[in-house]
Design an enzyme around this catalytic site. Structure first.
Site, PDB file in Angstrom:
ATOM      1  N   ASP A 274      32.560  37.076  46.006  1.00 18.23           N
ATOM      2  CA  ASP A 274      31.990  37.583  44.746  1.00 18.23           C
ATOM      3  C   ASP A 274      30.486  37.610  44.843  1.00 18.23           C
ATOM      4  O   ASP A 274      29.820  38.437  44.225  1.00 18.23           O
ATOM      5  CB  ASP A 274      32.273  36.651  43.556  1.00 18.23           C
ATOM      6  CG  ASP A 274      33.725  36.367  43.383  1.00 18.23           C
ATOM      7  OD1 ASP A 274      34.525  37.261  43.634  1.00 18.23           O
ATOM      8  OD2 ASP A 274      34.035  35.235  42.971  1.00 18.23           O
TER       9      ASP A 274
ATOM     10  N   GLU B  74      45.042  24.869  43.014  1.00 19.65           N
ATOM     11  CA  GLU B  74      45.316  25.530  41.738  1.00 19.65           C
ATOM     12  C   GLU B  74      46.707  26.169  41.765  1.00 19.65           C
ATOM     13  O   GLU B  74      46.931  27.139  42.486  1.00 19.65           O
ATOM     14  CB  GLU B  74      44.243  26.604  41.496  1.00 19.65           C
ATOM     15  CG  GLU B  74      44.403  27.305  40.166  1.00 19.65           C
ATOM     16  CD  GLU B  74      43.292  28.318  39.921  1.00 19.65           C
ATOM     17  OE1 GLU B  74      42.137  28.088  40.323  1.00 19.65           O
ATOM     18  OE2 GLU B  74      43.589  29.356  39.302  1.00 19.65           O
TER      19      GLU B  74
ATOM     20  N   ASP C  27      49.164  37.879  34.834  1.00 18.33           N
ATOM     21  CA  ASP C  27      48.052  36.985  34.553  1.00 18.33           C
ATOM     22  C   ASP C  27      46.977  37.775  33.796  1.00 18.33           C
ATOM     23  O   ASP C  27      46.137  38.411  34.418  1.00 18.33           O
ATOM     24  CB  ASP C  27      47.530  36.509  35.924  1.00 18.33           C
ATOM     25  CG  ASP C  27      46.695  35.257  35.853  1.00 18.33           C
ATOM     26  OD1 ASP C  27      46.697  34.593  34.808  1.00 18.33           O
ATOM     27  OD2 ASP C  27      46.040  34.951  36.866  1.00 18.33           O
TER      28      ASP C  27
ATOM     29  N   GLU D 249      45.540  26.020  35.371  1.00 20.01           N
ATOM     30  CA  GLU D 249      45.129  27.205  34.596  1.00 20.01           C
ATOM     31  C   GLU D 249      46.199  27.527  33.561  1.00 20.01           C
ATOM     32  O   GLU D 249      47.386  27.639  33.878  1.00 20.01           O
ATOM     33  CB  GLU D 249      44.923  28.392  35.546  1.00 20.01           C
ATOM     34  CG  GLU D 249      44.533  29.660  34.788  1.00 20.01           C
ATOM     35  CD  GLU D 249      44.009  30.764  35.699  1.00 20.01           C
ATOM     36  OE1 GLU D 249      43.277  30.453  36.654  1.00 20.01           O
ATOM     37  OE2 GLU D 249      44.336  31.930  35.444  1.00 20.01           O
TER      38      GLU D 249
ATOM     39  N   ASP E 211      38.142  30.956  33.511  1.00 18.97           N
ATOM     40  CA  ASP E 211      38.720  31.947  34.425  1.00 18.97           C
ATOM     41  C   ASP E 211      39.350  33.025  33.541  1.00 18.97           C
ATOM     42  O   ASP E 211      40.569  33.126  33.421  1.00 18.97           O
ATOM     43  CB  ASP E 211      39.740  31.294  35.359  1.00 18.97           C
ATOM     44  CG  ASP E 211      40.097  32.202  36.520  1.00 18.97           C
ATOM     45  OD1 ASP E 211      39.661  33.365  36.504  1.00 18.97           O
ATOM     46  OD2 ASP E 211      40.807  31.755  37.435  1.00 18.97           O
TER      47      ASP E 211
ATOM     48  N   HIS F 295      48.514  30.460  34.246  1.00 15.10           N
ATOM     49  CA  HIS F 295      49.420  30.214  35.362  1.00 15.10           C
ATOM     50  C   HIS F 295      50.578  29.332  34.919  1.00 15.10           C
ATOM     51  O   HIS F 295      51.706  29.485  35.392  1.00 15.10           O
ATOM     52  CB  HIS F 295      48.680  29.555  36.527  1.00 15.10           C
ATOM     53  CG  HIS F 295      47.599  30.408  37.114  1.00 15.10           C
ATOM     54  ND1 HIS F 295      46.825  30.014  38.162  1.00 15.10           N
ATOM     55  CD2 HIS F 295      47.168  31.659  36.784  1.00 15.10           C
ATOM     56  CE1 HIS F 295      45.958  30.972  38.471  1.00 15.10           C
ATOM     57  NE2 HIS F 295      46.148  31.971  37.627  1.00 15.10           N
TER      58      HIS F 295
ATOM     59  N   HIS G 218      33.773  32.640  44.134  1.00 13.45           N
ATOM     60  CA  HIS G 218      34.364  32.873  45.445  1.00 13.45           C
ATOM     61  C   HIS G 218      33.217  33.382  46.326  1.00 13.45           C
ATOM     62  O   HIS G 218      32.367  34.146  45.857  1.00 13.45           O
ATOM     63  CB  HIS G 218      35.397  34.010  45.435  1.00 13.45           C
ATOM     64  CG  HIS G 218      36.589  33.793  44.576  1.00 13.45           C
ATOM     65  ND1 HIS G 218      36.661  34.219  43.282  1.00 13.45           N
ATOM     66  CD2 HIS G 218      37.787  33.233  44.848  1.00 13.45           C
ATOM     67  CE1 HIS G 218      37.851  33.923  42.787  1.00 13.45           C
ATOM     68  NE2 HIS G 218      38.557  33.334  43.705  1.00 13.45           N
TER      69      HIS G 218
ATOM     70  N   ASP H   3      41.233  25.651  34.512  1.00 14.60           N
ATOM     71  CA  ASP H   3      40.801  27.036  34.368  1.00 14.60           C
ATOM     72  C   ASP H   3      41.208  27.467  32.970  1.00 14.60           C
ATOM     73  O   ASP H   3      42.394  27.701  32.682  1.00 14.60           O
ATOM     74  CB  ASP H   3      41.427  27.929  35.452  1.00 14.60           C
ATOM     75  CG  ASP H   3      40.556  27.981  36.701  1.00 14.60           C
ATOM     76  OD1 ASP H   3      39.590  27.197  36.787  1.00 14.60           O
ATOM     77  OD2 ASP H   3      40.840  28.800  37.589  1.00 14.60           O
TER      78      ASP H   3
ATOM     79  N   ASP I 228      44.642  36.598  31.923  1.00 17.80           N
ATOM     80  CA  ASP I 228      43.339  35.909  31.988  1.00 17.80           C
ATOM     81  C   ASP I 228      42.462  36.204  30.768  1.00 17.80           C
ATOM     82  O   ASP I 228      41.309  36.624  30.912  1.00 17.80           O
ATOM     83  CB  ASP I 228      42.571  36.319  33.260  1.00 17.80           C
ATOM     84  CG  ASP I 228      43.089  35.629  34.512  1.00 17.80           C
ATOM     85  OD1 ASP I 228      43.777  34.605  34.396  1.00 17.80           O
ATOM     86  OD2 ASP I 228      42.808  36.125  35.617  1.00 17.80           O
TER      87      ASP I 228
HETATM   88  C1  XLS Z   1      43.807  33.836  40.158  1.00 21.82           C
HETATM   89  C2  XLS Z   1      43.166  32.534  40.205  1.00 21.82           C
HETATM   90  C3  XLS Z   1      41.800  32.532  40.865  1.00 21.82           C
HETATM   91  C4  XLS Z   1      41.347  31.133  41.167  1.00 21.82           C
HETATM   92  C5  XLS Z   1      40.236  31.055  42.137  1.00 21.82           C
HETATM   93  O1  XLS Z   1      44.784  34.058  39.480  1.00 21.82           O
HETATM   94  O2  XLS Z   1      43.104  32.014  38.924  1.00 21.82           O
HETATM   95  O3  XLS Z   1      40.881  33.205  40.071  1.00 21.82           O
HETATM   96  O4  XLS Z   1      40.985  30.456  40.014  1.00 21.82           O
HETATM   97  O5  XLS Z   1      40.551  31.618  43.353  1.00 21.82           O
HETATM   98 NI    NI Z   2      44.625  33.414  36.639  1.00 19.22          NI
HETATM   99 NI    NI Z   3      42.046  30.368  38.225  1.00 15.05          NI
END
Ligand code: XLS
Ligand code: NI
Ligand code: NI
Length: 439
Positions: free
Chosen positions: A106, A234, A309, A270, A341, A273, A103, A298, A311
């Protein structure tokens, strides 16, 4: 490379084979090994995410960040951001990861004005360019962070405040420009706050129209600057909003069709998600593939006992097998890849945990790839499905599929026949056991 290595304990990671006990080696990811006519490196197209791996302090709603990152002085200076970029490339190079993703915010600190933020960004992009050149590591996709700053409290392109739409447009314009400048293979739109928390204060139709308008402007601008990378949307159902407009693959596809944008976007699916949306990742992948719109992944996993999430790094071989079955089935990635991700747990706060996590994710996907290829070579799963639908290959089934049949002809057919041919078993457990033979 920085004068002082950021990861002094991290060697270059290489493949040592399944029996190796070395935690700093790959047991399955052998980049040059050819599977179904392509190297593992080209099948998997691994990507490190800048936000979690280099910016996540590992806090949670009850506690501060725990991450120890000796190369980072914790300040929001541009100098620190540039040093961090060098550390990131040292890490990716040692792991042998071919791609990364970011991003805008970041990379570089947000300034007091948009102009200052853009200047900060340019100062870091200079380092990224040098490091990309030095290492050959490429940008999988870029994106803009339209969810952290308080100005985005009501959303970005779906904000009730038109100035916020304008700010978001300016920010995405710049993020697309730097992605283009860095030779990015794609650009992602994740609508973190493009949704609502209460319908009482929300004009849903107007917000959706604004989102459509925003994406149309992005398509127009892409043409203007000659950026040929793939655009991705996404999906995610919620978090931070109660409802996100891009809630799942089907909702995204419907939105893109409604606003006549389907030709310009693919989906970035993802895993976590998908599960938040109440789907498996393979469901989301198949939905995207059926529309010819699976672009990138992702790669992470969630915790089914937790409703957010998480992750996590993907370490579930069954799941990576399911993912790779779909990726191989569609003929592999073109612009996309497996973008981690994922973040290490708050308890895994040492720099070396970043290496262990990525090695685990890469090996789990490499294994998933090998298993998926073996399942495909075996062919039993595929031929079972083909035979299950055999009644559509000729006779009445073929007439229906080709459009020759109508209600009248089907009634005549059934009146004459009297009853359907018997159904056969779905054999789910039998099939699950076939998968287990390969895992
Ligand atoms: C957040 C998203 C984010 C996207 C990019 O949950 O996964 O990280 O991948 O903005
Ligand atoms: Ni995520
Ligand atoms: Ni993501």
């Amino acid at each position: 490379m920085p004068e002082q290595p950021a990861f002094p304990e991290l060697p270059e990671i290489s493949y040592e084979g399944p029996d190796s006990k070395n935690p700093l080696a790959f047991r399955h990811y052998s980049p040059g090994e050819v599977i179904e006519g392509r190297t593992m490196r080209d099948h998997l197209r691994f990507s490190v995410v800048y936000w979690h791996t280099f910016r996540n302090p590992l806090g949670d709603p009850f506690g501060v960040g725990t991450a120890a990152r000796p190369w980072d002085d914790g300040s929001s200076s541009v100098e620190n951001a540039r040093r961090r970029a060098r550390a990131a490339f040292e890490f990716m190079e040692k792991l042998g990861v071919p791609f990364y993703a970011f991003h805008d915010r970041d990379l570089a600190p947000e300034g007091a004005t948009l102009r200052e933020s853009n200047r900060n960004l340019d100062a870091v992009v200079e380092v990224l360019k040098e490091e990309q050149q030095r290492t050959g590591i490429r940008l999988l996709w870029g994106t803009a962070c339209l969810f952290v700053h308080p100005r985005f409290v009501h959303g970005a392109s779906t904000s009730c405040n038109a100035d916020v739409f304008a700010y978001a447009a300016a920010q995405v314009k710049k993020a697309m420009e730097i992605t283009h400048e860095l030779g990015g293979e794609g650009y992602t739109f994740w609508g973190g706050r493009e949704g609502y928390t209460s319908l009482l204060n929300t004009d849903l139709k107007r917000e959706l129209d604004h989102l459509g308008r925003f994406l149309r402007m992005a398509v127009d601008y892409r043409r203007r600057i000659g950026f040929e990378g793939q655009f991705y949307i996404e999906p995610k159902p919620k978090e931070p909003t109660k409802h996100q407009y891009d809630s799942d693959a089907a909702a995204c596809l419907n939105f893109l069709r409604e606003y006549d944008l389907l030709d310009h976007f693919k989906l970035n699916i993802e895993t976590n998600h998908a599960t938040l949306a109440g789907h498996t990742v393979e469901h989301e992948l198949e939905t995207a593939i059926a529309a010819g719109a699976l672009g990138s992944i992702d790669a992470n996993m969630g915790d089914l006992l937790l409703g957010w999430d998480t992750d996590q790094f993907p370490t579930d071989i069954y799941q990576t097998t399911q993912v790779m079955l779909r990726v191989l089935g569609m003929g592999g990635f073109t612009s996309g890849g497996l973008n981690f991700d994922a973040k290490v747990r708050r308890e895994s706060f040492e720099p070396m945990d970043l290496a262990y996590a990525h090695i685990a994710g890469m090996d789990t996907f490499a294994r998933g790839l090998k298993i998926a290829a073996a399942i495909r070579a075996d062919g039993r799963l595929k031929s079972f499905v083909r035979e299950r639908y055999a009644s559509w290959d000729s006779g009445i089934g073929a007439q229906i599929e080709s459009g020759e049949a109508d209600f009248g002809s089907l009634e005549r057919y059934m009146l004459e026949k009297g009853e359907v041919d018997p159904n056969s078993s779905g054999r789910q457990e039998f099939l699950e056991n076939i998968i287990n033979q390969f895992v």
